[in-house]
Design an enzyme around this catalytic site. Sequence first.
Site, PDB file in Angstrom:
ATOM      1  N   SER A 171       0.974  -1.225   0.070  1.00  0.00           N
ATOM      2  CA  SER A 171      -0.072  -0.009   0.114  1.00  0.00           C
ATOM      3  C   SER A 171       0.782   1.227  -0.076  1.00  0.00           C
ATOM      4  O   SER A 171       1.464   1.421   0.897  1.00  0.00           O
ATOM      5  CB  SER A 171      -1.004   0.064   1.190  1.00  0.00           C
ATOM      6  OG  SER A 171      -1.608   1.505   1.656  1.00  0.00           O
ATOM      7  N   HIS A 176      -1.280  -1.286  -4.374  1.00  0.00           N
ATOM      8  CA  HIS A 176      -2.312  -0.998  -3.503  1.00  0.00           C
ATOM      9  C   HIS A 176      -2.372   0.471  -3.515  1.00  0.00           C
ATOM     10  O   HIS A 176      -1.622   1.172  -2.810  1.00  0.00           O
ATOM     11  CB  HIS A 176      -2.163  -1.932  -2.193  1.00  0.00           C
ATOM     12  CG  HIS A 176      -3.783  -1.550  -1.730  1.00  0.00           C
ATOM     13  ND1 HIS A 176      -4.635  -2.592  -1.684  1.00  0.00           N
ATOM     14  CD2 HIS A 176      -4.047  -0.878  -0.525  1.00  0.00           C
ATOM     15  CE1 HIS A 176      -5.779  -2.182  -0.911  1.00  0.00           C
ATOM     16  NE2 HIS A 176      -5.662  -1.015  -0.175  1.00  0.00           N
ATOM     17  N   ASP A 208      -4.689   3.646  -2.037  1.00  0.00           N
ATOM     18  CA  ASP A 208      -5.702   3.921  -1.244  1.00  0.00           C
ATOM     19  C   ASP A 208      -6.130   5.446  -1.133  1.00  0.00           C
ATOM     20  O   ASP A 208      -5.608   6.394  -0.946  1.00  0.00           O
ATOM     21  CB  ASP A 208      -5.250   3.912   0.534  1.00  0.00           C
ATOM     22  CG  ASP A 208      -4.920   2.370   0.672  1.00  0.00           C
ATOM     23  OD1 ASP A 208      -6.016   1.597   0.787  1.00  0.00           O
ATOM     24  OD2 ASP A 208      -3.825   2.170   1.255  1.00  0.00           O
ATOM     25  N   MET A 256      -8.828   8.323  -0.149  1.00  0.00           N
ATOM     26  CA  MET A 256      -9.587   8.520   0.898  1.00  0.00           C
ATOM     27  C   MET A 256     -10.411   9.955   0.760  1.00  0.00           C
ATOM     28  O   MET A 256      -9.548  10.930   0.079  1.00  0.00           O
ATOM     29  CB  MET A 256      -8.796   8.670   2.307  1.00  0.00           C
ATOM     30  CG  MET A 256      -8.022   7.224   2.498  1.00  0.00           C
ATOM     31  SD  MET A 256      -7.348   7.539   3.982  1.00  0.00           S
ATOM     32  CE  MET A 256      -6.505   5.881   4.004  1.00  0.00           C
ATOM     33  N   HIS A 278      -8.229   0.783  -3.781  1.00  0.00           N
ATOM     34  CA  HIS A 278      -9.213   0.896  -2.780  1.00  0.00           C
ATOM     35  C   HIS A 278      -9.941   2.248  -2.687  1.00  0.00           C
ATOM     36  O   HIS A 278      -9.023   3.068  -2.124  1.00  0.00           O
ATOM     37  CB  HIS A 278      -8.194   0.346  -1.481  1.00  0.00           C
ATOM     38  CG  HIS A 278      -8.858   0.020  -0.354  1.00  0.00           C
ATOM     39  ND1 HIS A 278      -8.357  -0.140   1.031  1.00  0.00           N
ATOM     40  CD2 HIS A 278     -10.342   0.127  -0.039  1.00  0.00           C
ATOM     41  CE1 HIS A 278      -9.398  -0.262   1.841  1.00  0.00           C
ATOM     42  NE2 HIS A 278     -10.555  -0.053   1.094  1.00  0.00           N
ATOM     43  N   MET A 305     -11.916   4.346  -0.432  1.00  0.00           N
ATOM     44  CA  MET A 305     -12.392   4.764   0.701  1.00  0.00           C
ATOM     45  C   MET A 305     -13.045   6.136   0.687  1.00  0.00           C
ATOM     46  O   MET A 305     -12.988   6.885   1.201  1.00  0.00           O
ATOM     47  CB  MET A 305     -11.455   4.721   2.005  1.00  0.00           C
ATOM     48  CG  MET A 305     -11.239   3.018   1.915  1.00  0.00           C
ATOM     49  SD  MET A 305      -9.389   3.335   3.191  1.00  0.00           S
ATOM     50  CE  MET A 305      -8.333   3.591   1.865  1.00  0.00           C
ATOM     51  N   MET A 309     -11.210  -5.939   6.132  1.00  0.00           N
ATOM     52  CA  MET A 309     -10.243  -4.728   6.682  1.00  0.00           C
ATOM     53  C   MET A 309      -9.648  -5.534   8.162  1.00  0.00           C
ATOM     54  O   MET A 309     -10.575  -5.848   9.052  1.00  0.00           O
ATOM     55  CB  MET A 309     -10.862  -3.530   7.057  1.00  0.00           C
ATOM     56  CG  MET A 309     -11.322  -2.804   6.021  1.00  0.00           C
ATOM     57  SD  MET A 309      -9.901  -2.302   4.618  1.00  0.00           S
ATOM     58  CE  MET A 309      -8.838  -1.183   5.815  1.00  0.00           C
ATOM     59  N   ASP A 369      -6.435  -6.157   4.766  1.00  0.00           N
ATOM     60  CA  ASP A 369      -5.662  -4.952   4.717  1.00  0.00           C
ATOM     61  C   ASP A 369      -5.705  -4.172   6.196  1.00  0.00           C
ATOM     62  O   ASP A 369      -6.787  -3.983   6.559  1.00  0.00           O
ATOM     63  CB  ASP A 369      -6.373  -4.169   3.635  1.00  0.00           C
ATOM     64  CG  ASP A 369      -5.931  -2.708   3.443  1.00  0.00           C
ATOM     65  OD1 ASP A 369      -4.641  -2.335   4.065  1.00  0.00           O
ATOM     66  OD2 ASP A 369      -6.745  -1.908   2.785  1.00  0.00           O
TER      67      ASP A 369
HETATM   68  C1  DX5 Z   1      -6.136   1.797   5.604  1.00  0.00           C
HETATM   69  C2  DX5 Z   1      -5.534   1.450   4.267  1.00  0.00           C
HETATM   70  C3  DX5 Z   1      -4.473   0.555   4.174  1.00  0.00           C
HETATM   71  C4  DX5 Z   1      -3.227   0.765   4.903  1.00  0.00           C
HETATM   72  C5  DX5 Z   1      -2.693  -0.078   5.471  1.00  0.00           C
HETATM   73  O1  DX5 Z   1      -7.415   2.523   5.786  1.00  0.00           O
HETATM   74  O2  DX5 Z   1      -6.708   0.903   3.676  1.00  0.00           O
HETATM   75  O3  DX5 Z   1      -4.034   0.119   2.898  1.00  0.00           O
HETATM   76  O4  DX5 Z   1      -2.252   1.681   3.966  1.00  0.00           O
HETATM   77  O5  DX5 Z   1      -1.459   0.315   6.068  1.00  0.00           O
HETATM   78  P1  DX5 Z   1      -0.700  -0.799   7.198  1.00  0.00           P
HETATM   79  O6  DX5 Z   1      -0.209  -1.956   6.637  1.00  0.00           O
HETATM   80  O7  DX5 Z   1       0.407   0.092   7.865  1.00  0.00           O
HETATM   81  O8  DX5 Z   1      -1.870  -1.238   8.386  1.00  0.00           O
HETATM   82 ZN    ZN Z   2      -6.448  -0.069   1.476  1.00  0.00          ZN
END
Ligand code: DX5
Ligand code: ZN
Length: 217
Positions: free
Chosen positions: A7, A32, A34, A36, A66, A68, A137, A175
């Site tokens: 990620s 990956h 992310d 947000m 991903h 969010m 998650m 994740d």
């Molecule tokens: C959290 C993200 C993850 C995050 C995981 O909301 O969706 O992908 O980057 O980070 P680690 O592996 O550090 O928990």
């Molecule tokens: Zn993620």
Amino acid sequence: MTKISPSVLSADFANLGADCRAVLDAGADMIHFDVMDGHFVDNISFGLPVLEGLRKALPEAYFDVHLMISDPLAYASAFAAAGADCITFHVEADSDVAATIAAIRACGCGAGLSLRPATPAEALFPYLDGLSIVLVMGVEPGHGGQSFQPAALDKLRKFQAECARRGIHPDLSVDGGVKYATTAPQCVEAGATLLVAGSAVFCAEDMAGAVRQFKSL
Ligand code: DX5
Ligand code: ZN
């Protein structure tokens, strides 16, 4: 063999292309990404122009996006056009779930569905047949570097059993809080086929070595 999707939330944003290249060269299966929106989760990360830039820099990479965000249906085609290969969104988001899966697939991308720690596995069961990824998650979405919540293991087992019952084979992904020495082996034992790890890869002194450790699981 277990797949690893680092990620980039924990990557060095001033050297994003180079960090992605390093983990891919070390054997990472995909990246990956992310997204947000500061609404579905309290944090804001990065979006379309950053994915476009990475896609140009890494034309052969597989981007596991991903979302969010509150309205994934409104953005699915834009993320596909920006370079996503698979787009995962949350069952708790505001968009109609079946329509969003259909929109993602109509763009030629794989569709993934994720769920927060408090949401039961059964909430995804009506949609399982059309999915490329089921993303469990291990933490509350929004931030990297949190501790893994072991209840995710039971959820993985439930998805593994339900997918076996149906004879379907989406990637069972996990994740949040995934570390190769501790939680990752537990996740693999519970059925995970695709591990997402942010801080465990990009905050390691030896990023390539961390990827290789994950790949050896
Ligand atoms: C959290 C993200 C993850 C995050 C995981 O909301 O969706 O992908 O980057 O980070 P680690 O592996 O550090 O928990
Ligand atoms: Zn993620």
